[in-house]
Design a protein around this motif. Structure first.
Motif, short mmCIF file in Angstrom:
data_model
loop_
_atom_site.label_atom_id
_atom_site.label_comp_id
_atom_site.label_asym_id
_atom_site.label_seq_id
_atom_site.Cartn_x
_atom_site.Cartn_y
_atom_site.Cartn_z
N LEU A 73 0.83 -1.21 0.00
CA LEU A 73 0.00 0.00 0.00
C LEU A 73 0.87 1.26 0.00
N VAL A 74 1.89 1.27 0.84
CA VAL A 74 2.78 2.43 0.90
C VAL A 74 3.44 2.65 -0.45
N GLU A 75 3.94 1.57 -1.04
CA GLU A 75 4.61 1.66 -2.33
C GLU A 75 3.67 2.20 -3.42
N SER A 76 2.42 1.78 -3.39
CA SER A 76 1.49 2.17 -4.46
C SER A 76 0.83 3.54 -4.23
N LEU A 77 0.69 3.99 -2.98
CA LEU A 77 -0.05 5.23 -2.72
C LEU A 77 0.83 6.44 -2.38
N ALA A 78 2.03 6.20 -1.89
CA ALA A 78 2.91 7.33 -1.54
C ALA A 78 3.57 7.89 -2.79
N ASP A 79 3.85 9.19 -2.75
CA ASP A 79 4.59 9.80 -3.85
C ASP A 79 6.05 9.35 -3.83
N GLU A 80 6.59 9.21 -2.63
CA GLU A 80 7.93 8.65 -2.43
C GLU A 80 7.91 7.89 -1.11
N TRP A 81 8.78 6.90 -1.00
CA TRP A 81 8.91 6.19 0.26
C TRP A 81 10.28 5.52 0.28
N GLY A 82 10.69 5.10 1.46
CA GLY A 82 11.96 4.41 1.55
C GLY A 82 12.27 3.97 2.96
N VAL A 83 13.48 3.43 3.11
CA VAL A 83 13.97 2.96 4.39
C VAL A 83 15.33 3.61 4.61
N ARG A 84 15.51 4.20 5.78
CA ARG A 84 16.78 4.81 6.13
C ARG A 84 17.35 4.06 7.32
N ARG A 85 18.56 3.55 7.16
CA ARG A 85 19.22 2.82 8.24
C ARG A 85 19.81 3.79 9.25
N HIS A 86 19.78 3.39 10.50
CA HIS A 86 20.42 4.13 11.59
C HIS A 86 21.47 3.20 12.20
N ARG A 87 22.30 3.76 13.04
CA ARG A 87 23.29 2.91 13.72
C ARG A 87 22.56 1.78 14.47
N VAL A 88 21.44 2.13 15.07
CA VAL A 88 20.57 1.14 15.71
C VAL A 88 19.19 1.27 15.08
N GLY A 89 18.79 0.28 14.32
CA GLY A 89 17.45 0.28 13.74
C GLY A 89 17.36 0.98 12.41
N LYS A 90 16.14 1.40 12.11
CA LYS A 90 15.85 2.00 10.81
C LYS A 90 14.62 2.89 10.92
N SER A 91 14.41 3.70 9.90
CA SER A 91 13.19 4.47 9.75
C SER A 91 12.57 4.12 8.42
N VAL A 92 11.28 3.86 8.42
CA VAL A 92 10.53 3.68 7.18
C VAL A 92 9.71 4.95 7.03
N TRP A 93 9.78 5.56 5.85
CA TRP A 93 9.16 6.86 5.65
C TRP A 93 8.38 6.90 4.34
N PHE A 94 7.47 7.88 4.27
CA PHE A 94 6.79 8.17 3.01
C PHE A 94 6.55 9.66 2.93
N GLU A 95 6.36 10.13 1.70
CA GLU A 95 6.03 11.53 1.47
C GLU A 95 4.83 11.60 0.56
N LEU A 96 4.00 12.60 0.82
CA LEU A 96 2.83 12.89 -0.02
C LEU A 96 2.85 14.37 -0.36
N ASP A 97 2.63 14.67 -1.61
CA ASP A 97 2.45 16.05 -2.07
C ASP A 97 0.99 16.40 -1.83
N ALA A 98 0.75 17.52 -1.19
CA ALA A 98 -0.63 17.91 -0.86
C ALA A 98 -1.51 18.07 -2.07
N LYS A 99 -0.95 18.45 -3.20
CA LYS A 99 -1.77 18.75 -4.37
C LYS A 99 -1.85 17.61 -5.37
N ALA A 100 -1.11 16.55 -5.18
CA ALA A 100 -1.13 15.43 -6.14
C ALA A 100 -2.50 14.76 -6.14
N ALA A 101 -2.84 14.24 -7.28
CA ALA A 101 -4.15 13.57 -7.40
C ALA A 101 -4.07 12.14 -6.93
#
Length: 133
Positions: A105-133
């Protein structure tokens, strides 16, 4: 659940395995997005946020941290956990029932998304443009 909010940012610490954090996170995000984008974009943001929060709480045995920021480029939501295993979207299979669809769902609905590694763990993120359809 500890929470910080400002006019354009939300930050919450989510308790270990506390699935009550999912609807609470959705409500807090809805409040942050009251004046952002369209109702449809806000609904997508809530859905994707609940998927990331659920994944972090179900697939780890640690706390997680939710951060949502509204900025000039749109909305960025990030859920940090403290497990190194990198998630990957899996095509839905009949044996998995409702599991395994969150990142699809994240992959198909987000404008961008990804995973950022940290020294301990990770962050999974997404971005949405307010005006995108």
């Amino acid at each position: 659940m500890k929470s910080q909010a400002s006019a354009d940012r939300l930050r919450r610490t989510l308790g270990r395995a506390d699935l009550r954090a999912v609807p609470e996170s959705r409500r807090a995000l809805r409040e942050l997005l009251r004046h952002w984008g369209t109702p449809e974009r806000s609904a997508v943001a809530e859905l994707l946020t609940s998927e990331l929060v659920t994944n972090a709480l179900v697939h780890t045995d640690y706390e997680a941290v939710l951060t949502a920021t509204v900025g000039p480029r749109g909305l960025r939501v990030e859920v940090r956990d403290f497990v190194a295993h990198e998630p990957r979207p899996r095509p839905r299979s009949t044996e998995e029932g409702t599991h395994g669809r969150g990142l699809v769902l994240v992959e198909s609905l987000a404008d961008e998304w990804g995973v950022r590694r940290h020294r301990v763990g990770k962050s999974v993120w997404f971005e949405l443009d307010a005006k995108a359809a």
